[in-house]
Write a protein that holds these residues in place. Structure first.
Motif, PDB file in Angstrom:
ATOM      1  N   ASP A 113       2.462 -17.414   2.103  1.00 22.32           N
ATOM      2  CA  ASP A 113       1.826 -18.204   3.154  1.00 22.32           C
ATOM      3  C   ASP A 113       1.589 -17.477   4.472  1.00 22.32           C
ATOM      4  O   ASP A 113       1.148 -18.093   5.440  1.00 22.32           O
ATOM      5  CB  ASP A 113       2.671 -19.465   3.429  1.00 22.32           C
ATOM      6  N   SER A 114       1.894 -16.207   4.520  1.00 22.40           N
ATOM      7  CA  SER A 114       1.749 -15.534   5.806  1.00 22.40           C
ATOM      8  C   SER A 114       0.454 -14.736   5.876  1.00 22.40           C
ATOM      9  O   SER A 114       0.151 -13.952   4.983  1.00 22.40           O
ATOM     10  CB  SER A 114       2.934 -14.595   6.025  1.00 22.40           C
ATOM     11  N   TYR A 115      -0.297 -14.952   6.925  1.00 19.77           N
ATOM     12  CA  TYR A 115      -1.548 -14.200   7.111  1.00 19.77           C
ATOM     13  C   TYR A 115      -1.286 -12.838   7.750  1.00 19.77           C
ATOM     14  O   TYR A 115      -2.118 -11.952   7.710  1.00 19.77           O
ATOM     15  CB  TYR A 115      -2.511 -14.996   8.018  1.00 19.77           C
ATOM     16  N   SER A 116      -0.089 -12.678   8.341  1.00 21.89           N
ATOM     17  CA  SER A 116       0.127 -11.507   9.191  1.00 21.89           C
ATOM     18  C   SER A 116       0.916 -10.376   8.527  1.00 21.89           C
ATOM     19  O   SER A 116       1.001  -9.280   9.063  1.00 21.89           O
ATOM     20  CB  SER A 116       0.873 -11.940  10.456  1.00 21.89           C
ATOM     21  N   VAL A 117       1.490 -10.651   7.334  1.00 21.56           N
ATOM     22  CA  VAL A 117       2.388  -9.662   6.721  1.00 21.56           C
ATOM     23  C   VAL A 117       1.668  -8.869   5.632  1.00 21.56           C
ATOM     24  O   VAL A 117       0.965  -9.432   4.800  1.00 21.56           O
ATOM     25  CB  VAL A 117       3.643 -10.373   6.141  1.00 21.56           C
ATOM     26  N   LEU A 118       1.872  -7.547   5.657  1.00 19.38           N
ATOM     27  CA  LEU A 118       1.319  -6.664   4.636  1.00 19.38           C
ATOM     28  C   LEU A 118       2.019  -6.933   3.303  1.00 19.38           C
ATOM     29  O   LEU A 118       3.259  -6.998   3.259  1.00 19.38           O
ATOM     30  CB  LEU A 118       1.573  -5.213   5.071  1.00 19.38           C
ATOM     31  N   LYS A 119       1.249  -7.055   2.236  1.00 14.93           N
ATOM     32  CA  LYS A 119       1.832  -7.412   0.931  1.00 14.93           C
ATOM     33  C   LYS A 119       2.244  -6.145   0.164  1.00 14.93           C
ATOM     34  O   LYS A 119       1.784  -5.871  -0.940  1.00 14.93           O
ATOM     35  CB  LYS A 119       0.827  -8.224   0.097  1.00 14.93           C
ATOM     36  N   GLY A 120       3.065  -5.369   0.795  1.00 14.56           N
ATOM     37  CA  GLY A 120       3.553  -4.142   0.156  1.00 14.56           C
ATOM     38  C   GLY A 120       3.097  -2.916   0.933  1.00 14.56           C
ATOM     39  O   GLY A 120       1.913  -2.765   1.234  1.00 14.56           O
ATOM     40  N   VAL A 121       4.055  -2.042   1.244  1.00 14.79           N
ATOM     41  CA  VAL A 121       3.732  -0.871   2.055  1.00 14.79           C
ATOM     42  C   VAL A 121       2.915   0.141   1.256  1.00 14.79           C
ATOM     43  O   VAL A 121       2.256   1.020   1.827  1.00 14.79           O
ATOM     44  CB  VAL A 121       5.032  -0.269   2.637  1.00 14.79           C
ATOM     45  N   ASP A 122       2.889  -0.019  -0.099  1.00 11.50           N
ATOM     46  CA  ASP A 122       2.080   0.906  -0.908  1.00 11.50           C
ATOM     47  C   ASP A 122       0.588   0.677  -0.718  1.00 11.50           C
ATOM     48  O   ASP A 122      -0.232   1.402  -1.265  1.00 11.50           O
ATOM     49  CB  ASP A 122       2.484   0.852  -2.392  1.00 11.50           C
ATOM     50  N   GLN A 123       0.226  -0.331   0.051  1.00  6.75           N
ATOM     51  CA  GLN A 123      -1.189  -0.511   0.378  1.00  6.75           C
ATOM     52  C   GLN A 123      -1.656   0.494   1.429  1.00  6.75           C
ATOM     53  O   GLN A 123      -2.859   0.689   1.624  1.00  6.75           O
ATOM     54  CB  GLN A 123      -1.437  -1.939   0.869  1.00  6.75           C
ATOM     55  N   ILE A 124      -0.698   1.122   2.122  1.00 10.80           N
ATOM     56  CA  ILE A 124      -1.106   2.091   3.151  1.00 10.80           C
ATOM     57  C   ILE A 124      -0.546   3.495   2.934  1.00 10.80           C
ATOM     58  O   ILE A 124      -1.144   4.477   3.355  1.00 10.80           O
ATOM     59  CB  ILE A 124      -0.727   1.595   4.571  1.00 10.80           C
ATOM     60  N   ILE A 125       0.613   3.622   2.270  1.00  8.97           N
ATOM     61  CA  ILE A 125       1.181   4.947   1.990  1.00  8.97           C
ATOM     62  C   ILE A 125       1.740   4.958   0.560  1.00  8.97           C
ATOM     63  O   ILE A 125       2.122   3.906   0.045  1.00  8.97           O
ATOM     64  CB  ILE A 125       2.288   5.348   3.005  1.00  8.97           C
ATOM     65  N   PRO A 126       1.791   6.147  -0.086  1.00 11.22           N
ATOM     66  CA  PRO A 126       2.288   6.178  -1.470  1.00 11.22           C
ATOM     67  C   PRO A 126       3.800   6.030  -1.529  1.00 11.22           C
ATOM     68  O   PRO A 126       4.510   6.705  -0.780  1.00 11.22           O
ATOM     69  CB  PRO A 126       1.868   7.575  -1.968  1.00 11.22           C
ATOM     70  N   VAL A 127       4.271   5.166  -2.408  1.00 10.20           N
ATOM     71  CA  VAL A 127       5.714   4.913  -2.517  1.00 10.20           C
ATOM     72  C   VAL A 127       6.272   5.646  -3.746  1.00 10.20           C
ATOM     73  O   VAL A 127       5.681   5.595  -4.822  1.00 10.20           O
ATOM     74  CB  VAL A 127       5.992   3.396  -2.623  1.00 10.20           C
ATOM     75  N   ASP A 128       7.384   6.349  -3.577  1.00  9.20           N
ATOM     76  CA  ASP A 128       8.016   7.057  -4.690  1.00  9.20           C
ATOM     77  C   ASP A 128       9.034   6.193  -5.410  1.00  9.20           C
ATOM     78  O   ASP A 128       9.141   6.232  -6.630  1.00  9.20           O
ATOM     79  CB  ASP A 128       8.711   8.327  -4.172  1.00  9.20           C
ATOM     80  N   VAL A 129       9.811   5.430  -4.654  1.00  8.96           N
ATOM     81  CA  VAL A 129      10.848   4.592  -5.265  1.00  8.96           C
ATOM     82  C   VAL A 129      10.855   3.223  -4.571  1.00  8.96           C
ATOM     83  O   VAL A 129      10.804   3.151  -3.335  1.00  8.96           O
ATOM     84  CB  VAL A 129      12.245   5.244  -5.138  1.00  8.96           C
ATOM     85  N   TYR A 130      10.905   2.178  -5.390  1.00  7.60           N
ATOM     86  CA  TYR A 130      11.020   0.811  -4.876  1.00  7.60           C
ATOM     87  C   TYR A 130      12.466   0.338  -5.067  1.00  7.60           C
ATOM     88  O   TYR A 130      12.986   0.400  -6.180  1.00  7.60           O
ATOM     89  CB  TYR A 130      10.102  -0.143  -5.639  1.00  7.60           C
TER      90      TYR A 130
END
Ligand code: SF4
Length: 161
Positions: A113-130
């Protein structure tokens, strides 16, 4: 490794140099101090004496210029996303990313329900481990760091794969 990367035939010397390079990288994962929300408290705890992340060669730095690793610990808003990307870009290569907690992984409890929160940091930088959890315990973060170290040890720097 630039032009040499993945270029030489496997032999005893190159394979040993490759392993040594990986060992030195995985043994000095200096992470940039960066936390935006509640997961940051667990990150701080992981660095404190009880869990003592230093044991894994992982010490914090307060500047991207000397950091190999960014642990994104907390909620990232769209407003913050540009700054996260900028900090990542300022880190020298090779560099690694751990997404710590549900917010960094997917937006967490703010996914729907949030318009302001990024839905995962992998949308902007590559993630190696979650690292899953809300919040993950320090043990889970340490497990993530060990997984990253294993991943680094498998990398081919010089030797052709
Ligand atoms: S994953 Fe949970 S604990 Fe971590 S920042 Fe988000 S809401 Fe807070």
């Amino acid at each position: 490794m630039g032009v040499l990367e993945n270029s030489l035939p496997p032999n005893m010397l190159f394979t040993t140099v490759d392993k040594f390079l990986n060992w030195s990288k995985k043994s000095s994962l200096w992470y940039m101090l960066f936390a935006t929300a509640c997961c940051g408290i667990e990150l701080m705890q992981a660095g404190a004496s009880r869990y003592d992340l230093d044991r894994f060669g992982s010490v914090f730095r307060a500047t991207p210029r000397q950091s190999d690793l960014i642990i994104v610990a907390g909620t990232i808003t769209h407003k913050m996303a540009d700054r996260v990307k900028k900090l990542y870009d300022q880190m020298p290569s090779p560099k690694y990313v751990i997404a710590m907690g549900s917010c960094a992984n997917t937006g967490g409890p703010f996914f729907k329900d949030s318009y302001s929160v990024l839905k995962g940091v992998d949308q902007i930088i590559p993630v190696d481990v979650y690292v899953p959890g809300c919040p993950p315990r320090p043990e889970a973060l340490i497990d993530g760091i060990i997984k990253l170290q294993q991943k680094i040890m498998e990398k081919k720097n010089l030797v052709k794969s």
